[in-house]
Design an enzyme around this catalytic site. Structure first.
Site, PDB file in Angstrom:
ATOM      1  N   LYS A  78       0.638  -1.387   0.078  1.00 16.19           N
ATOM      2  CA  LYS A  78       0.032   0.036  -0.124  1.00 16.19           C
ATOM      3  C   LYS A  78       0.678   1.149  -0.083  1.00 16.19           C
ATOM      4  CE  LYS A  78      -3.728   2.015   2.785  1.00 16.19           C
ATOM      5  NZ  LYS A  78      -4.706   1.813   4.122  1.00 16.19           N
ATOM      6  N   SER A 147      -9.179   2.065   2.974  1.00 16.72           N
ATOM      7  CA  SER A 147      -8.352   2.808   2.136  1.00 16.72           C
ATOM      8  C   SER A 147      -7.508   2.235   1.454  1.00 16.72           C
ATOM      9  CB  SER A 147      -7.477   3.921   3.003  1.00 16.72           C
ATOM     10  OG  SER A 147      -6.718   3.288   4.144  1.00 16.72           O
ATOM     11  N   SER A 171     -10.167  -0.174   7.055  1.00 18.11           N
ATOM     12  CA  SER A 171      -9.540  -0.183   5.945  1.00 18.11           C
ATOM     13  C   SER A 171      -8.782  -1.350   5.401  1.00 18.11           C
ATOM     14  CB  SER A 171      -8.643   0.814   5.917  1.00 18.11           C
ATOM     15  OG  SER A 171      -9.082   2.259   5.935  1.00 18.11           O
TER      16      SER A 171
END
Length: 427
Positions: A78, A147, A171
């Site tokens: 990420k 996210s 998330s």
């Protein structure tokens, strides 16, 4: 095995083949790259790719000694984690082209264990709620969640076997639910956060995605330095507490149906399967998590809100303003409440090995939003380990499932129970 199918191997199975030298890291990586070439123009899972560097690393691994349990496994990271050899923008143009001086600790641990970093996956803006470009691979009109949107989409679409994500509110669990993956959020504090862009000191946790419990257990064993996680088998049937939570009226028809099916399947087989008596006032934890997160984000992101406010989305500006409206005295009171709540839930979990609870309101909503983390907020605030288990589909054909919540620090117990539960739900 055909090369173009290697990318569909579960991470644990690919790892076993790599360890026995029955699979070459370069072949596995090339299969992933073929899939990326075919699908990335539509899915938009990656912020940046470096195929050449990844191929060079894979060849080096094939020619050298076994490095560790993740030897040769392609990994997505990420774009909230610092990486020394790839730009890290934290999901915002404010940091476009930013080159950290070192890897985040979690990334360094995975590389040390032999993982091959293929690219940075899309994060929403500073890991908040503003949608990025990533689409749900099951239906491009729908969100993959956030996210950790790029990480979940890349693994769900067979571009990668494993990817790192983070969770502050929901998330990891929410995207895993929307994309039909297993998502694992470890206990707060068990994975080092050095080199991860901080939002909330009290809630931020690094974890990851795989296509099975054994996949995330393999990743978790490296991140937590706990080899017991690789033996995610319950010695006996677990005691399951049913915790639909006070937010249950928000669950849609798909979630209610999946819940009923799960309880019907598990109740005759579990050592115990009964309602968990959540303490009075549990409903207040959703608002408490928001307050704690907003206060801490407004301070963690001081540089961005002071020097780059005009480059932040309206939603993020509103979140930071909400946090600024809370002063430190009030926040200290919130933290005292959190500590008291953790003791209450610890007492509850002495009667249950794990809690079964919804992951989401239902299936993935349309692309304009990343979805509501209402069923994740309380568990994130409490710092408990959580795992999403996919096993069904909604009326619209999109994935749906449930999450298990374990005792603080007992990630091994959670994953063992999750393996037991998932086997019975999938069957």
């Amino acid at each position: 095995m055909k090369t173009h199918r290697l990318n569909e191997l579960p991470a644990w199975q690919a790892a076993a083949l790599l360890q026995r030298r029955e699979l070459q890291a370069e072949d596995l990586l090339r299969a992933c790259l073929e899939r990326i070439e075919a699908r990335e123009p539509d899915v938009h899972a990656f912020a940046v790719l470096d195929a050449d560097a990844a191929l060079a690393e894979a060849r080096s691994l094939d020619a050298g000694a076994l490095r560790g349990p993740l030897h040769g496994l392609p990994l997505g990271v990420k774009d909230l984690f610092d990486t020394v050899d790839l730009p890290t923008a934290y999901g915002t143009p404010i940091y476009a082209g930013h080159r950290p001086a070192a890897d985040a600790a979690a990334v360094a641990l995975c590389r040390e264990a032999g993982a091959v970093l293929l690219g940075k996956t899309v994060s929403t803006e500073l890991a908040t709620m503003q949608p990025g470009p990533t689409r749900n691979p099951h239906d491009f009109a729908h969100t993959p969640g956030g996210s950790s949107s790029g990480s979940v989409a890349a693994v769900a679409d067979f571009m990668l076997p494993l990817a790192l994500g983070t969770q502050t509110a929901g998330s990891i669990i929410r995207p895993a639910a929307y994309c039909g993956l297993v998502g694992y959020k470890p206990s707060l504090g068990r994975v080092p956060r050095a080199g991860i862009k901080l939002q909330s000191e009290s809630c931020d946790t690094a974890g990851g995605f795989g296509r099975s419990v054994r996949d995330v257990a393999l990743l978790g064993a490296t991140l937590l330095d706990d080899p017991r996680l690789n033996d995610a088998r319950a010695p006996e049937a677990p005691r399951i507490g049913l915790a639909p939570t006070p937010q249950w009226p928000q669950a849609d028809a798909d979630m209610q149906r999946v819940w009923t099916e799960a309880v019907r399947a598990l109740a005759p087989l579990a050592a115990d399967c009964c309602d968990a008596a959540l303490p009075e006032g549990f409903a207040e934890l959703v608002a408490l998590q928001k307050a704690v997160m907003c206060f801490e984000a407004a301070r963690s992101l001081t540089h961005e809100r002071v020097h780059h406010r005009e480059r932040l989305s309206p939603a993020l500006r509103a979140m930071l303003d909400e946090g600024l409206a809370i002063d430190g005295v009030r926040h200290a009171g919130h933290l005292r409440s959190v500590a008291q709540w953790r003791l209450r839930i610890d007492a509850l979990l002495k009667r249950h090995d794990v809690l079964l609870t919804p992951s989401t309101i239902g299936t993935a909503p349309l692309f304009e939003t990343t979805g509501d983390p209402v069923f994740c907020r309380a568990w994130s605030l409490l710092g408990l380990p959580c795992i999403h288990l996919p096993f069904g589909f909604g009326a619209n054909g999109l994935p749906v499932g449930l999450q298990l919540v374990g005792r603080q620090g007992d990630d091994h117990g959670l994953l063992a129970a999750a393996q037991w539960v998932h086997e019975r739900l999938e069957g």
